[in-house]
Design an enzyme around this catalytic site. Sequence first.
Site, PDB file in Angstrom:
ATOM      1  N   GLY A   1       2.429   4.510  13.184  1.00 35.27           N
ATOM      2  CA  GLY A   1       3.107   3.272  13.582  1.00 35.27           C
ATOM      3  C   GLY A   1       2.440   2.647  14.806  1.00 35.27           C
ATOM      4  O   GLY A   1       2.234   1.431  14.883  1.00 35.27           O
TER       5      GLY A   1
ATOM      6  N   GLU B   1       9.268   1.330  11.176  1.00 38.94           N
ATOM      7  CA  GLU B   1      10.348   2.297  10.924  1.00 38.94           C
ATOM      8  C   GLU B   1       9.692   3.661  10.945  1.00 38.94           C
ATOM      9  O   GLU B   1       8.970   4.015  10.016  1.00 38.94           O
ATOM     10  CB  GLU B   1      10.985   2.061   9.551  1.00 38.94           C
ATOM     11  CG  GLU B   1      11.505   0.658   9.314  1.00 38.94           C
ATOM     12  CD  GLU B   1      12.751   0.355  10.105  1.00 38.94           C
ATOM     13  OE1 GLU B   1      13.360   1.276  10.663  1.00 38.94           O
ATOM     14  OE2 GLU B   1      13.100  -0.831  10.180  1.00 38.94           O
TER      15      GLU B   1
ATOM     16  N   LYS C   1       0.876  -1.185   0.000  1.00 41.22           N
ATOM     17  CA  LYS C   1       0.000   0.000   0.000  1.00 41.22           C
ATOM     18  C   LYS C   1       0.908   1.229   0.000  1.00 41.22           C
ATOM     19  O   LYS C   1       1.456   1.610   1.034  1.00 41.22           O
ATOM     20  CB  LYS C   1      -0.876  -0.013   1.252  1.00 41.22           C
ATOM     21  CG  LYS C   1      -2.239   0.646   1.097  1.00 41.22           C
ATOM     22  CD  LYS C   1      -2.208   2.125   0.777  1.00 41.22           C
ATOM     23  CE  LYS C   1      -1.955   2.993   1.974  1.00 41.22           C
ATOM     24  NZ  LYS C   1      -1.759   4.416   1.619  1.00 41.22           N
TER      25      LYS C   1
ATOM     26  N   CYS D   1      13.723  10.596   7.308  1.00 35.89           N
ATOM     27  CA  CYS D   1      13.485  10.146   8.677  1.00 35.89           C
ATOM     28  C   CYS D   1      14.696  10.406   9.561  1.00 35.89           C
ATOM     29  O   CYS D   1      14.552  10.746  10.729  1.00 35.89           O
ATOM     30  CB  CYS D   1      13.132   8.662   8.675  1.00 35.89           C
ATOM     31  SG  CYS D   1      14.306   7.666   7.762  1.00 35.89           S
TER      32      CYS D   1
ATOM     33  N   GLU E   1       9.485  16.233  15.262  1.00 34.24           N
ATOM     34  CA  GLU E   1       9.982  15.990  13.901  1.00 34.24           C
ATOM     35  C   GLU E   1       9.322  17.017  12.968  1.00 34.24           C
ATOM     36  O   GLU E   1       8.096  17.068  12.878  1.00 34.24           O
ATOM     37  CB  GLU E   1       9.621  14.572  13.464  1.00 34.24           C
ATOM     38  CG  GLU E   1      10.206  14.222  12.112  1.00 34.24           C
ATOM     39  CD  GLU E   1       9.821  12.825  11.639  1.00 34.24           C
ATOM     40  OE1 GLU E   1       8.642  12.459  11.764  1.00 34.24           O
ATOM     41  OE2 GLU E   1      10.708  12.118  11.124  1.00 34.24           O
TER      42      GLU E   1
END
Length: 501
Positions: free
Chosen positions: A251, A269, A193, A304, A404
């Site tokens: 996640g 991840e 996906k 990331c 982030e």
Amino acid sequence: MDGSSFSLNDWNDRAGKMKFETRSFIDGKFVDAVDGGKFEVINPATGAVLCSVAAGTSKDIDRAVASSKKAFQSKVWSRMAPRARMDVLYRFSDLINANANEFALLDTLCMGKPVSDMLNIDVPGSALCVKYFAEAIDKVEGAVTATDSNAFHYILREPLGVVGSIVPWNYPLMMAIWKISPALAAGNCVVLKPAEQSPLSALLLAKLFMEAGGPAGVLNVVTGMGETAGSALAHHMDVAKIGFTGSTEVGKLMLVAAGKSNMKRVALECGGKTPQIFLGDLPDLDRAVTYAINGIFGNMGEVCNAGSRLLIDKKLMGDFIDLFKEKSKTAFTPGNPLDPKTNMGPLVTKEHQQRVLGMIGKGKDQGAKLEFGGDSPAALSKGCFVNPTLFSGVKPDMTIAQEEIFGPVAAAIPISGLEEAISVANNSIYGLAASIWTKDVKTVHTAIRDIEAGVIWVNCFDHGDMTQPFGGYKQSGQGRDKCMESLLSYTQTKSAWVDLS
Ligand code: NAD
């Protein structure tokens, strides 16, 4: 033709003529969504609608998982002779390289990555990743253990079954490849996906996998929204594992979905807030600053492991910031990502651009000093561009030092010595990567021992190869991409105990 010699006109010409495949790929065929829904993909460099893509729902996920389950149960892939499976993946790798220009266009048009980065980094890196896992297929061994003489015990490694791969938009091709390659090499069947912002390269991948000799159903791709198609895949009772790359927030939902459904395995991840530590005795200031700039502004900061926190020894601070500002004048300049000379494209969407600008606003409000950037280039107002940005005088608890940002925003935090550097580095919910710059060997090994991160670079940044486990500590995740550990994580062990008495 080798795209590295193309001009902007050549790329524009190709983009204009490109026919986009916009349907999901299930059981060896491109198909519309069962409900007929579509969603728009927008070119973030221009704001223009690129195409409308099949909006898969749980019905399409059901079809794709059923196809992969049938393929898995038929053993057409999992019991294919290892060297034959290797040959398919070698051809797949070659076809990725052979279609470099198409992949470059697809990802550049969807998410704004410079086309030259696609040709130099994403495409060759993806082809190499497939090759690495192909090479490993007949190197995975079971074991015979030491037992009493009246028993014979051996351990087999078997594939899991149907694996779901859910991937983000920042490296659309490469993140998909990092997930599907080890899963396929281990003999699983995969439902991929892709992110809704960048679904097109995954569809080309599925077609090429079959051209390489991959059987129908072994690699299915369902395009669609995370909350519908992604969630259905994560909750599916016939999916044995979800390999997820994306935000920490989503996640966590993968773990909930596994618990609510069939206890499927989950590899995550997720996000990061990578510290780059520059100590007073670093070996080469010029090199360190160049790496610092590349580490935060490369791929528009949408990485990331972007080195978004610069932990700089107070003794160095003035010189470091001066050089960083000087070099940044020419290092990264936002521009048309189809121009081969451009090294910085737009951010992925208007929403993301606004989020990044909002973070910059918080940096100013909370008292950090804006050294440069902080806005969007006026000449590129149709796209989602943000100028490279540096804040100094950042305190470790400020929002721009904690959250982030996923954009080209560096936060310089003053530190004094190793102990404080490690304490500030570890003051984060994330632990994906870190770097340390120093000449002192004892400092190097102390930092490696004490920094909570899955990847540590010493006197460099973002170096590595396929043998390197890539993944995080803490809320950066709990899986590892690349490396043999990743391949083994798509297998399960079976103990066979044979009584000889
Ligand atoms: P995201 O979490 O929003 O989306 C990732 C994928 O999850 C997409 O395919 C999306 O459609 C899907 N998704 C969204 N909601 C879902 C739901 N409820 N159920 C199931 N699937 C759902 O992340 P993003 O914005 O696409 O990517 C950026 C993030 O990815 C950043 O946090 C970045 O750090 C992270 N990332 C991590 C790594 C790594 O190796 N650690 C690599 C690349 C990106």
